[in-house]
Each structure stands twice: as structure tokens, then as C-alpha cells.
Design a protein around this motif. Structure first.
Motif, PDB file in Angstrom:
ATOM      1  N   ASN A   1      -4.083  16.558 -29.036  1.00 26.44           N
ATOM      2  CA  ASN A   1      -4.249  17.930 -29.522  1.00 26.44           C
ATOM      3  C   ASN A   1      -4.083  18.834 -28.318  1.00 26.44           C
ATOM      4  OD1 ASN A   1      -4.973  17.125 -32.172  1.00 26.44           O
ATOM      5  ND2 ASN A   1      -7.045  16.716 -31.458  1.00 26.44           N
ATOM      6  N   TYR A   2      -3.396  19.953 -28.485  1.00 30.79           N
ATOM      7  CA  TYR A   2      -3.297  20.893 -27.373  1.00 30.79           C
ATOM      8  C   TYR A   2      -3.921  22.226 -27.749  1.00 30.79           C
ATOM      9  CZ  TYR A   2       0.583  23.744 -29.211  1.00 30.79           C
ATOM     10  OH  TYR A   2       1.358  24.596 -29.961  1.00 30.79           O
ATOM     11  N   LYS A   3      -4.458  22.888 -26.752  1.00 35.61           N
ATOM     12  CA  LYS A   3      -4.953  24.253 -26.878  1.00 35.61           C
ATOM     13  C   LYS A   3      -4.344  25.041 -25.735  1.00 35.61           C
ATOM     14  CE  LYS A   3      -9.272  23.149 -29.170  1.00 35.61           C
ATOM     15  NZ  LYS A   3     -10.738  23.173 -29.104  1.00 35.61           N
TER      16      LYS A   3
ATOM     17  N   GLN B   1      -3.105  26.497 -30.833  1.00 34.92           N
ATOM     18  CA  GLN B   1      -3.449  25.075 -30.797  1.00 34.92           C
ATOM     19  C   GLN B   1      -2.490  24.313 -31.687  1.00 34.92           C
ATOM     20  OE1 GLN B   1      -7.582  24.547 -31.826  1.00 34.92           O
ATOM     21  NE2 GLN B   1      -7.597  26.329 -33.120  1.00 34.92           N
TER      22      GLN B   1
END
Length: 133
Positions: free
Chosen positions: A83-85, A106
Motif C-alpha cells: 500500500n502506498y501513501k 493512497q
């Protein structure tokens, strides 16, 4: 979804549309979905049209000792989904998301899977005509 391979990766995101600070530095945080390991790094926006899209990059290095998160050089130990933010911030050296100004996007990252061609075939096309010739 961001697709990553070893080496330098360039990808486009739309961070400007939710960024409220001027001249932001973007802090990205990758969290492995299986292990929960978090890696934070800073990536420079090299887009010529920043209001339309943001062009960011990250270099995936081969060893932990080659990492330099403030220069967008990171080591990902595990392949798979992350997961990216993405955070916008005024500080050019901060690697702590809690100290960033705002969360602007995100999403998902896929790292380490080779893309393969989809098998296909070409059928021979036969036309039949009935009636007068």
C-alpha cells in the motif's frame, strides 16, 4: 496501481489536485501487505506540467546498505503487494509521515512480478455465400 521492477522506476500520479501547500516535497510511504514493513522515501517531481500530473521516480537497489531514502533509493526485501501513501510537505528531508503537512493520495504497488504475454490465437476466417453467383 504502481508497477515496480528492480532499478529505476518512473511513474505518474495526480498529487497536485489535492496539495494545498506551494512548492511541496513529496514523501511516499510503502507498506508491505503481508509483513507490515514500512519504507518511507522522498521523490522529486520532474513533471513539466505539475498541475496536470506529477512525475515521480524511485530506484530499487539490490542491498539494504545501498539505500538512501532522501534520494529515492530504497531496498524492498519482499516481492508482492504494497500500500502506498503520498504526503505533501514543506520539509525537504523529513521521512516521518506524522510530521508531513498533508496526505494527498493512497493506492497500491505491485513489486517483483514479471509481466508475461497473454496466449492468443488467430483463427482462419472462412466466408460462405449462398445465392446467385
Amino acid at each position: 496501481m504502481i508497477l515496480l521492477e528492480n532499478g529505476t522506476n518512473i511513474f505518474a500520479l495526480t498529487l497536485s489536485e489535492k496539495t494545498t501547500i506551494s512548492e511541496p516535497t513529496y514523501l511516499l510511504s510503502f507498506e508491505n501487505q503481508m509483513t507490515g514493513e514500512v519504507i518511507n522515501f522522498i521523490s522529486s517531481d520532474t513533471s513539466s506540467y505539475k498541475k496536470r500530473y506529477n512525475l515521480l521516480s524511485v530506484e530499487l537497489v539490490a542491498a539494504k546498505e545501498d539505500e538512501s531514502p532522501v534520494d529515492a533509493k530504497i531496498f524492498l526485501e519482499k516481492t508482492g503487494y504494497y500500500n502506498y501513501k503520498a504526503y505533501a510537505q514543506t520539509d525537504t528531508g523529513n521521512l516521518d509521515p506524522a510530521l508531513a503537512n498533508e496526505l494527498v493520495e493512497q493506492g497500491k504497488v505491485l513489486y517483483g512480478f514479471e509481466q508475461t504475454a497473454t496466449p492468443s490465437f488467430k483463427a482462419e476466417r472462412v466466408l460462405k455465400s449462398y445465392g446467385k453467383q
